[in-house]
Design a protein around this motif. Structure first.
Motif, PDB file in Angstrom:
ATOM      1  N   UNK A 116     -31.975   2.454  44.511  1.00 35.17           N
ATOM      2  CA  UNK A 116     -30.854   2.471  43.557  1.00 35.17           C
ATOM      3  C   UNK A 116     -29.986   3.711  43.764  1.00 35.17           C
ATOM      4  N   UNK A 117     -30.640   4.850  44.020  1.00 33.82           N
ATOM      5  CA  UNK A 117     -29.869   6.085  44.208  1.00 33.82           C
ATOM      6  C   UNK A 117     -29.050   6.017  45.510  1.00 33.82           C
ATOM      7  N   UNK A 118     -29.724   5.642  46.594  1.00 34.90           N
ATOM      8  CA  UNK A 118     -29.037   5.648  47.899  1.00 34.90           C
ATOM      9  C   UNK A 118     -27.961   4.559  47.934  1.00 34.90           C
ATOM     10  N   UNK A 119     -28.329   3.342  47.525  1.00 37.78           N
ATOM     11  CA  UNK A 119     -27.376   2.231  47.610  1.00 37.78           C
ATOM     12  C   UNK A 119     -26.162   2.491  46.710  1.00 37.78           C
ATOM     13  N   UNK A 120     -26.391   3.191  45.592  1.00 34.17           N
ATOM     14  CA  UNK A 120     -25.270   3.553  44.704  1.00 34.17           C
ATOM     15  C   UNK A 120     -24.272   4.427  45.461  1.00 34.17           C
ATOM     16  N   UNK A 159     -34.368  -7.762  44.876  1.00 31.81           N
ATOM     17  CA  UNK A 159     -35.119  -9.021  44.772  1.00 31.81           C
ATOM     18  C   UNK A 159     -35.616  -9.468  46.150  1.00 31.81           C
ATOM     19  N   UNK A 160     -34.704  -9.397  47.105  1.00 31.18           N
ATOM     20  CA  UNK A 160     -35.050  -9.810  48.466  1.00 31.18           C
ATOM     21  C   UNK A 160     -36.125  -8.876  49.047  1.00 31.18           C
ATOM     22  N   UNK A 161     -35.990  -7.585  48.737  1.00 32.04           N
ATOM     23  CA  UNK A 161     -36.948  -6.614  49.267  1.00 32.04           C
ATOM     24  C   UNK A 161     -38.337  -6.819  48.662  1.00 32.04           C
ATOM     25  N   UNK A 162     -38.373  -7.267  47.406  1.00 33.33           N
ATOM     26  CA  UNK A 162     -39.678  -7.506  46.766  1.00 33.33           C
ATOM     27  C   UNK A 162     -40.410  -8.628  47.509  1.00 33.33           C
ATOM     28  N   UNK A 163     -39.636  -9.626  47.903  1.00 35.00           N
ATOM     29  CA  UNK A 163     -40.226 -10.757  48.638  1.00 35.00           C
ATOM     30  C   UNK A 163     -40.763 -10.287  49.993  1.00 35.00           C
ATOM     31  N   UNK A 164     -39.930  -9.519  50.745  1.00 35.16           N
ATOM     32  CA  UNK A 164     -40.385  -9.152  52.087  1.00 35.16           C
ATOM     33  C   UNK A 164     -41.476  -8.069  52.039  1.00 35.16           C
ATOM     34  N   UNK A 165     -41.476  -7.259  50.967  1.00 38.32           N
ATOM     35  CA  UNK A 165     -42.500  -6.199  50.866  1.00 38.32           C
ATOM     36  C   UNK A 165     -43.893  -6.823  50.867  1.00 38.32           C
ATOM     37  N   UNK A 166     -44.031  -7.928  50.131  1.00 40.05           N
ATOM     38  CA  UNK A 166     -45.338  -8.607  50.068  1.00 40.05           C
ATOM     39  C   UNK A 166     -45.738  -9.131  51.441  1.00 40.05           C
ATOM     40  N   UNK A 167     -44.741  -9.682  52.142  1.00 42.23           N
ATOM     41  CA  UNK A 167     -45.029 -10.255  53.472  1.00 42.23           C
ATOM     42  C   UNK A 167     -45.417  -9.183  54.492  1.00 42.23           C
ATOM     43  N   UNK A 227     -18.401  -3.786  46.943  1.00 40.45           N
ATOM     44  CA  UNK A 227     -19.725  -3.159  46.784  1.00 40.45           C
ATOM     45  C   UNK A 227     -20.826  -4.195  47.018  1.00 40.45           C
ATOM     46  N   UNK A 228     -22.003  -3.722  47.382  1.00 35.75           N
ATOM     47  CA  UNK A 228     -23.121  -4.639  47.595  1.00 35.75           C
ATOM     48  C   UNK A 228     -23.899  -4.808  46.297  1.00 35.75           C
ATOM     49  N   UNK A 229     -24.526  -5.976  46.159  1.00 35.62           N
ATOM     50  CA  UNK A 229     -25.287  -6.294  44.952  1.00 35.62           C
ATOM     51  C   UNK A 229     -26.694  -5.672  45.054  1.00 35.62           C
ATOM     52  N   UNK A 230     -26.899  -4.570  44.339  1.00 36.42           N
ATOM     53  CA  UNK A 230     -28.160  -3.824  44.478  1.00 36.42           C
ATOM     54  C   UNK A 230     -29.337  -4.604  43.881  1.00 36.42           C
ATOM     55  N   UNK A 231     -29.115  -5.326  42.771  1.00 32.47           N
ATOM     56  CA  UNK A 231     -30.216  -6.112  42.189  1.00 32.47           C
ATOM     57  C   UNK A 231     -30.668  -7.214  43.153  1.00 32.47           C
ATOM     58  N   UNK A 232     -29.679  -7.850  43.793  1.00 30.73           N
ATOM     59  CA  UNK A 232     -30.000  -8.915  44.766  1.00 30.73           C
ATOM     60  C   UNK A 232     -30.797  -8.344  45.933  1.00 30.73           C
TER      61      UNK A 232
END
Ligand code: IMP
Length: 428
Positions: free
Chosen positions: A162-166, A188-196, A180-185
């Protein structure tokens, strides 16, 4: 000897993937030490071409542990997609694949910033692969990067992102007038790949050092080529990592004293993708013939590659920078139809002859190559497997490279199949 380095001795795309893949059957480990998904290593698996971008080229060889070292930058979303694609082709990616926790991540804002930077460069654009590689390495060095190991503590990762992307959104909107890029999106995507990716995260340097100490064969697989090295390439028309063998120590955590022979891979001719000087570039029908016969299109971007003749001045420079012990010459068969084959043996710069490669891109752009012509062989080399199978002129071409470089050619590749190799000496 238990570790070798495979590096590109030109501007990338030398066919390192095929060589790594075929040597991997004699190795216990293959370790990538730099670059990211800008690489495109094409390997033939069961007769089918498979392109690896981040996965080391040994991944299709059963029993080989493949490691992404801390010097690599990883697009985690792209990596998960690549793993799925490769698995879909029947290749196992499980406990045979580790990612070092210290490798930094390429995030969507790196790609967005790179696109904006390249556009703003106008005619001076570098012609990057637009994979976000430069901005990701820049962030690593300016202490703004995010190591992939942070995914294991997702709350801390979220805070950092959040700090860096801001800050990146500020740059995108205020400096470049972009969206601007959607930080919440992104989260969400990172949560999915983190598990993988979690099962693959590891602290790898000690593992690699232990393997070498216990006599296992380890291959350090380079991406891109020496002339794209951030320190020794044709700056600024370079990539953002140490593509030369010098990158192995900081890119893996293995000290230089544990690094064995250096294998330099060079095509029998030269190609380059992206902008920047290229002294032996051929703009006539010969260049076109090389492009067609060699299927010279970028494995990552699909861009047509610029093609030209073998440049011994540049090759000798790459040999010196890397300390190359053996050369592997690839795509010899692409030259099968030529009547005469020019080889660049020297440069003329502002009227002066030299055999030294000028690192300065502006000087390099003024080079007039001095050619020596070799007779072509006008016969197929596809089926050759031993030096006696090669036409005399093709063997003379290889011997000429050895004579002009003082480095033995250990093998020549004569086709896409893993077996299409003429072996002159053992490497591993
Ligand atoms: P970047 O690595 O995407 O930053 O691109 C910088 C320069 O390196 C451009 O000229 C690219 O075309 C070139 N480059 C990056 N990766 C490769 C590769 O794998 N093969 C050949 N050229 C590459």
């Amino acid at each position: 000897m238990s570790s070798i380095v495979i590096v590109g001795a030109q501007w990338g795309d030398e066919g390192k993937g095929k060589i790594t893949n075929s040597l991997a059957s004699c190795a216990e480990m293959v370790v990538r030490f730099q670059g990211g998904s800008n690489a495109g290593h094409t390997v033939s698996v069961s007769g089918e071409p498979v392109v690896f971008h981040l996965l080391p080229s040994g991944i299709s060889v059963p029993g080989v542990l493949c490691v992404i070292g801390p010097g690599v930058v990883i697009d985690p979303v792209g990596l998960v997609a690549e793993i799925d694609e490769v698995r879909g082709k029947g290749i196992e990616v499980s406990s045979n694949f580790l990612i070092d926790v210290g490798a930094h991540m390429v995030m969507p804002y790196h790609r967005a910033l790179e696109a904006a930077e390249e556009e703003s460069r106008g005619n001076a654009a570098i012609g990057t692969t637009k994979k976000g590689i430069g901005p990701a390495y820049a962030d690593r060095y300016s202490r703004e990067g995010i190591p992939i190991g942070l995914l294991a503590s997702f709350d801390r990762f979220e805070e950092r992102l959040r700090a860096v992307a801001g800050r990146k959104n500020e740059m995108l909107t205020k400096l470049y007038g972009a969206e601007p890029l959607d930080i919440d999106g992104m989260l969400e995507e990172m949560r999915r790949v983190a598990e993988r990716l979690a099962p693959h995260l590891a602290d790898t340097p000690e593992l690699v050092r232990t393997a070498i100490r216990s006599g296992e064969n380890v291959i350090f697989e380079g991406a891109q080529g020496t002339l794209l090295d951030i320190s020794f390439g044709t700056y600024p028309f370079v990539t953002s990592s140490h593509t030369s063998a010098a990158g192995v120590a900081p890119g893996t955590g293995v000290p230089p004293s544990m690094i064995g022979d250096i294998i330099g891979v060079a095509k029998a001719y030269v190609t380059r993708v992206g902008a920047g000087p290229f002294p032996t570039e051929s703009f006539d029908r010969h260049g076109e013939t090389i492009r067609e016969r060699g299927k010279e299109r970028g494995a990552t971007t699909g861009r047509p590659r610029r093609c030209g003749w073998l440049d011994i001045v540049a090759l000798n420079y790459a040999i010196a920078i890397n300390g190359i012990d053996h050369l592997v010459i690839t795509k010899l068969d692409v030259l099968d139809t030529f009547e005469r084959i020019p080889v660049c043996v020297g440069y003329r710069i502002d009227g002066e002859e030299t055999d030294r490669f000028p690192r300065n891109a502006e000087v390099l752009a003024r080079v007039e190559p001095i050619y020596e012509e070799m007779p072509g062989w006008r016969a197929s080399t596809h089926e050759a497997r031993e030096d006696g199978d090669l036409p005399a002129e093709a063997l003379a071409y290889i011997r000429k490279i050895e004579e002009l470089t003082g480095v033995p050619v250990a093998a020549a590749s004569v086709g896409a199949s893993p077996h299409a190799v003429v072996q002159f000496a053992e490497i591993l």
